[in-house]
Scaffold this active site. Structure first.
Site, PDB file in Angstrom:
ATOM      1  N   TYR A   1      26.297  59.503   6.735  1.00 49.74           N
ATOM      2  CA  TYR A   1      27.135  58.306   6.622  1.00 49.74           C
ATOM      3  C   TYR A   1      26.308  57.042   6.831  1.00 49.74           C
ATOM      4  CZ  TYR A   1      31.034  55.124   7.642  1.00 49.74           C
ATOM      5  OH  TYR A   1      31.918  54.072   7.652  1.00 49.74           O
TER       6      TYR A   1
ATOM      7  N   SER B   1      29.340  49.309   6.723  1.00 48.99           N
ATOM      8  CA  SER B   1      29.758  49.747   8.045  1.00 48.99           C
ATOM      9  C   SER B   1      28.866  49.119   9.105  1.00 48.99           C
ATOM     10  CB  SER B   1      29.652  51.276   8.153  1.00 48.99           C
ATOM     11  OG  SER B   1      29.871  51.730   9.480  1.00 48.99           O
TER      12      SER B   1
END
Length: 267
Positions: free
Chosen positions: A153, A140
């Site tokens: 995350y 990400s």
């Protein structure tokens, strides 16, 4: 000739979002795909649409070691080999660090980080046995910088980048290239579950439209290209990293974020 003719590739989180678009594109480029996901109804429907000669769905919780063993067995029974893996499955939770329950933090780690590790550990030997191939991990934008309120995350996605680099070093001698895609905001159910995910419950149409407008306006301001990303754009990057066009690339994170990270100050 498709770019993936003759390849057999496992894609996790394949029932919807980025994984679904990767499956569709890979099949269009000649691959046979094994779709792993916990969303059985959607995954089964997608495999049926793509056709039995090209696709199989296997229920897979990426955090469960036994599920990976079953998937490998089903893939090799159906198609005879595995020579590619896309570790796409992931979950996102929003919370301040000090308000994050331990159970929530561990669940995000289980899916995003442990799931990626188990995928590499289980599938890499099968790719080596097939003569080599590729692994593409989904990291990400948040795996390369900080982002408030997504601590679990971000931690997992930093870890995925690290796993990618280590795996690339360890597996290069077996003919396996390992890279990571690092998307920014992408228009999928994970990034806006209240609007895009039917399982989140009923949504008032007026409220849904307003929420969509708010998301569009947010990314118009944040992203230099002026919009949220599309899952098919991420799929095309995964295709590049899974094919011969990237034959001299391994161990690298590839940012696909419309320029968002370029505008983040390191100071």
């Amino acid at each position: 000739m498709g770019k993936l003719d003759g390849r057999v590739i496992v894609i996790t989180g394949a029932a919807r979002g980025q994984g679904e678009q990767e499956a569709r594109l890979f099949v269009a480029e000649g691959a046979r795909v094994v779709l792993g996901d916990v969303l059985e109804e959607q995954g089964t429907a997608l495999a049926a649409e793509l056709g039995a000669e090209r696709a199989r769905f296997v229920r897979l919780d990426v955090a469960v070691e036994g599920d990976w063993a079953a998937l490998v067995g089903a893939a090799e029974e159906a198609f005879g080999k595995i020579d590619g893996l896309v570790n796409n499955a992931g979950i996102l939770r929003f919370n301040a660090l000090v308000d994050t329950p331990l159970e929530e933090f561990r669940r995000v780690l289980d899916v995003n980080q442990t799931g990626c590790f188990l995928g590499i550990r289980t599938v890499a030997p099968r790719i080596a046995a097939a003569g080599g191939g590729t692994i593409v991990n989904t990291a990400s934008y948040a795996g390369l910088t900080g982002m408030a309120f997504v601590g679990a995350y971000a931690a997992t996605k930093h870890a995925v980048v690290g796993l990618t680099r280590v795996a690339a070093l360890e597996l290069a001698g077996q003919g396996i290239r390992v890279n990571a895609v690092c998307p920014g905001a992408v228009d999928t159910p994970m990034t806006n579950p209240a609007v895009l995910d039917p399982s989140a419950g009923p949504v008032d149409p007026a409220g849904q439209a307003e929420s969509v407008r708010a998301v569009d306006e947010l990314y118009r301001k944040l992203v230099p290209l002026g919009r949220i990303g599309r899952p098919e754009e991420v799929a095309r990057l995964a295709l590049f990293l899974s094919g011969e066009d990237s034959s001299y690339i391994t161990g690298q994170p590839f940012v696909i974020d419309g320029g968002w990270l370029a505008g983040v100050s390191p100071f």
